[in-house]
Design a protein around this motif. Structure first.
Motif, PDB file in Angstrom:
ATOM      1  N   ASN A 150       0.819  -1.227   0.000  1.00 36.29           N
ATOM      2  CA  ASN A 150       0.000   0.000   0.000  1.00 36.29           C
ATOM      3  C   ASN A 150       0.841   1.260   0.000  1.00 36.29           C
ATOM      4  O   ASN A 150       0.577   2.201  -0.748  1.00 36.29           O
ATOM      5  N   VAL A 151       1.883   1.288   0.825  1.00 33.68           N
ATOM      6  CA  VAL A 151       2.691   2.494   0.984  1.00 33.68           C
ATOM      7  C   VAL A 151       3.707   2.649  -0.146  1.00 33.68           C
ATOM      8  O   VAL A 151       3.856   3.734  -0.710  1.00 33.68           O
ATOM      9  N   HIS A 152       4.403   1.566  -0.488  1.00 35.19           N
ATOM     10  CA  HIS A 152       5.516   1.678  -1.435  1.00 35.19           C
ATOM     11  C   HIS A 152       5.108   1.496  -2.894  1.00 35.19           C
ATOM     12  O   HIS A 152       5.835   1.934  -3.790  1.00 35.19           O
ATOM     13  N   TYR A 153       3.971   0.859  -3.128  1.00 30.55           N
ATOM     14  CA  TYR A 153       3.514   0.693  -4.511  1.00 30.55           C
ATOM     15  C   TYR A 153       2.217   1.450  -4.783  1.00 30.55           C
ATOM     16  O   TYR A 153       1.736   1.468  -5.918  1.00 30.55           O
ATOM     17  N   GLN A 154       1.664   2.046  -3.731  1.00 27.93           N
ATOM     18  CA  GLN A 154       0.447   2.846  -3.852  1.00 27.93           C
ATOM     19  C   GLN A 154      -0.704   2.064  -4.485  1.00 27.93           C
ATOM     20  O   GLN A 154      -1.432   2.559  -5.336  1.00 27.93           O
ATOM     21  N   MET A 155      -0.858   0.818  -4.063  1.00 25.83           N
ATOM     22  CA  MET A 155      -1.959  -0.010  -4.565  1.00 25.83           C
ATOM     23  C   MET A 155      -2.274  -1.097  -3.550  1.00 25.83           C
ATOM     24  O   MET A 155      -1.503  -1.331  -2.614  1.00 25.83           O
ATOM     25  N   SER A 156      -3.417  -1.736  -3.726  1.00 27.66           N
ATOM     26  CA  SER A 156      -3.810  -2.827  -2.840  1.00 27.66           C
ATOM     27  C   SER A 156      -3.147  -4.125  -3.296  1.00 27.66           C
ATOM     28  O   SER A 156      -2.544  -4.188  -4.380  1.00 27.66           O
ATOM     29  N   PHE A 157      -3.268  -5.155  -2.487  1.00 31.65           N
ATOM     30  CA  PHE A 157      -2.684  -6.461  -2.828  1.00 31.65           C
ATOM     31  C   PHE A 157      -3.267  -6.989  -4.137  1.00 31.65           C
ATOM     32  O   PHE A 157      -2.523  -7.452  -5.021  1.00 31.65           O
TER      33      PHE A 157
ATOM     34  N   LEU B  58      -1.291  -7.681  -7.660  1.00 31.06           N
ATOM     35  CA  LEU B  58      -1.326  -9.000  -8.297  1.00 31.06           C
ATOM     36  C   LEU B  58      -1.789  -8.884  -9.750  1.00 31.06           C
ATOM     37  O   LEU B  58      -1.204  -9.496 -10.667  1.00 31.06           O
ATOM     38  N   ASN B  59      -2.819  -8.100  -9.983  1.00 34.88           N
ATOM     39  CA  ASN B  59      -3.360  -7.961 -11.332  1.00 34.88           C
ATOM     40  C   ASN B  59      -2.396  -7.267 -12.291  1.00 34.88           C
ATOM     41  O   ASN B  59      -2.385  -7.571 -13.484  1.00 34.88           O
ATOM     42  N   VAL B  60      -1.571  -6.348 -11.783  1.00 35.31           N
ATOM     43  CA  VAL B  60      -0.585  -5.703 -12.642  1.00 35.31           C
ATOM     44  C   VAL B  60       0.392  -6.740 -13.181  1.00 35.31           C
ATOM     45  O   VAL B  60       0.708  -6.759 -14.376  1.00 35.31           O
ATOM     46  N   HIS B  61       0.876  -7.618 -12.300  1.00 38.22           N
ATOM     47  CA  HIS B  61       1.770  -8.689 -12.748  1.00 38.22           C
ATOM     48  C   HIS B  61       1.075  -9.579 -13.778  1.00 38.22           C
ATOM     49  O   HIS B  61       1.667  -9.945 -14.811  1.00 38.22           O
ATOM     50  N   ARG B  62      -0.151  -9.938 -13.501  1.00 40.94           N
ATOM     51  CA  ARG B  62      -0.890 -10.830 -14.400  1.00 40.94           C
ATOM     52  C   ARG B  62      -1.101 -10.203 -15.774  1.00 40.94           C
ATOM     53  O   ARG B  62      -0.920 -10.868 -16.803  1.00 40.94           O
TER      54      ARG B  62
ATOM     55  N   GLU C 149       6.522  -0.030 -14.578  1.00 34.94           N
ATOM     56  CA  GLU C 149       7.202   0.839 -13.621  1.00 34.94           C
ATOM     57  C   GLU C 149       6.530   0.814 -12.257  1.00 34.94           C
ATOM     58  O   GLU C 149       7.192   0.953 -11.224  1.00 34.94           O
ATOM     59  N   LYS C 150       5.227   0.608 -12.241  1.00 36.61           N
ATOM     60  CA  LYS C 150       4.478   0.604 -10.995  1.00 36.61           C
ATOM     61  C   LYS C 150       4.928  -0.503 -10.038  1.00 36.61           C
ATOM     62  O   LYS C 150       4.835  -0.350  -8.816  1.00 36.61           O
ATOM     63  N   ILE C 151       5.381  -1.639 -10.573  1.00 34.71           N
ATOM     64  CA  ILE C 151       5.713  -2.772  -9.715  1.00 34.71           C
ATOM     65  C   ILE C 151       7.215  -2.940  -9.508  1.00 34.71           C
ATOM     66  O   ILE C 151       7.664  -3.913  -8.905  1.00 34.71           O
ATOM     67  N   GLU C 152       8.016  -2.001 -10.017  1.00 36.13           N
ATOM     68  CA  GLU C 152       9.454  -2.040  -9.763  1.00 36.13           C
ATOM     69  C   GLU C 152       9.709  -1.739  -8.293  1.00 36.13           C
ATOM     70  O   GLU C 152       9.093  -0.836  -7.725  1.00 36.13           O
ATOM     71  N   PRO C 153      10.618  -2.469  -7.655  1.00 40.80           N
ATOM     72  CA  PRO C 153      10.927  -2.187  -6.245  1.00 40.80           C
ATOM     73  C   PRO C 153      11.376  -0.741  -6.056  1.00 40.80           C
ATOM     74  O   PRO C 153      12.173  -0.223  -6.838  1.00 40.80           O
TER      75      PRO C 153
END
Length: 380
Positions: free
Chosen positions: A298-305, A309-313, A374-378
């Motif tokens: 939530n804090v570091h990726y600004q999204m819910s679980f 998950l759906n971004v990766h999918r 870019e959203k899911i990059e550490p």
């Protein structure tokens, strides 16, 4: 018909126009996320004061429908306070649960009944609200008018006295001058609303009239304070940020390592393919608690679980869609969705197109895909 009350119209009308001009000025200032929050609440205050001016001055008797129409909208003020509070606490993905829309839904129903009444009945009912006398039907109208005020009182109380005590903790983290001003303002608002409600309940017009006047006084005071302290909204935000840190489940955790391990599990082990993947099971693999993993995402990726998950999918699905030997349904199941419709909705939401459109012209969506990756990059 009630006579025109110039003093009510002047004080409340001035307050309403003052707030709207103030909001217009704020909207022209340098862009910031705090600006639009201030514009919204100042504008709502202006609209509410203009409604009070219209109602208490006697103008409402010339246009009863105009008196009643804004009432359901005033029920939004309380939930708006809750939503803003959640954002201050860092819940960027928070949304208003359906329960918060129940008051405005109920508050809208009497409006349809009101529109069907004749003008004489409307005038009698409006007089009953102002005089505090009447039948049970008149009390129904009074409760309807009081609803938004009660809602503001309840939501304001929840902010201050909720279990986490974040609201009271934030007060302690504020600069001393802001702390004193905020505390005085909160006490003043509670008193105003309590006096307002008491006036309507017991039928003392002077009480709710003076309470309405005091809203203009409060607006001018807040304006003068904000001019003397231009960074007030930023200071409030910083205070809540300190509260978030003090209550964070991530204190002492190696955030860089946790993000790297999470990214590895998604990319290397392709855990997104598991349609039954849940937050607790993924947290266990990372040796984190579910609360820690939820806060990390939530804090570091600004999204819910689920969004993470759906971004990766969807990113993997974009690659698979370029392979002509696979159907959309096969790809949907392969990346972890349990139905084609769920896959299509998620794809449309994240990529701005349907899977079929992407498959036919993937190069046209290269920017959307890059932004998603870019959203899911550490965030190291």
């Amino acid at each position: 018909m009630e006579s025109f009350r110039l003093i009510d119209f002047s004080i409340l009308g001035f307050g309403g126009i003052f707030c709207l001009i103030w909001a217009a000025g704020l909207s022209l200032q340098q862009k910031s996320k705090h600006r639009w929050i201030a514009v919204y609440f100042v504008s709502v205050s202006g609209i509410r004061l203009l409604w009070e001016a219209f109602a208490l001055s006697g103008f409402a008797h010339h246009s009863p429908n105009l008196y009643a129409t804004p009432i359901p909208l005033l029920y939004l003020i309380g939930p708006s306070l809750h939503f803003y509070y959640e954002r201050l606490l860092g819940n960027e993905n928070s949304s208003l649960d359906l329960i918060h829309f129940i008051p405005i839904s109920i508050g809208t129903l009497p409006l349809f009944y009101w529109y069907g009444l004749d003008i004489q009945t409307k005038e009698v009912w409006m007089n009953s609200v102002l005089q505090g006398q009447g039948s049970p039907y008149d009390w129904c109208l009074r409760i309807w008018v009081l609803g938004p005020k009660v809602s503001i009182l309840v939501y304001s109380s929840l902010v201050l006295f909720r279990k986490s005590s974040a609201g009271t903790m934030a007060l302690r983290y504020m600069p001393k001058n802001l702390q004193r001003f905020s505390l005085l303002l909160l006490i003043y608002i509670f008193m105003m609303i309590a006096v307002d409600i008491t006036g309507y309940v017991v039928g003392l017009r002077s009480l709710f009239t003076y309470s309405a006047w005091s809203h203009t006084f409060a607006a001018v005071c807040v304006y003068l304070y904000s001019k003397a302290n231009p960074s007030v909204l930023l200071e409030i935000s910083d205070a809540f940020q300190k509260v978030r840190y003090s209550q964070s489940k991530l204190v002492g955790l190696d955030l860089a390592l946790a993000q790297t391990q999470l990214h590895s599990l998604m990319i290397r082990d392709a855990l997104y393919e598991r349609e039954d993947l849940r937050l607790p099971s993924l947290a266990e693999k990372l040796k984190l608690s579910p609360h820690q993993l939820s806060e990390l995402i939530n804090v570091h990726y600004q999204m819910s679980f689920n969004q993470y998950l759906n971004v990766h999918r969807i990113l993997v699905a974009c690659e698979l869609l370029l392979k002509r030997d696979k159907t959309i349904l096969t790809i949907a199941y392969e990346v972890g969705f349990n139905s084609k419709s769920a896959f299509n909705r998620a794809f449309k939401l994240l990529m701005g197109s349907s899977p079929t459109e992407y498959k036919e012209n993937s190069s046209a969506f290269s920017k959307e895909k890059a932004a998603l990756a870019e959203k899911i990059e550490p965030k190291l």
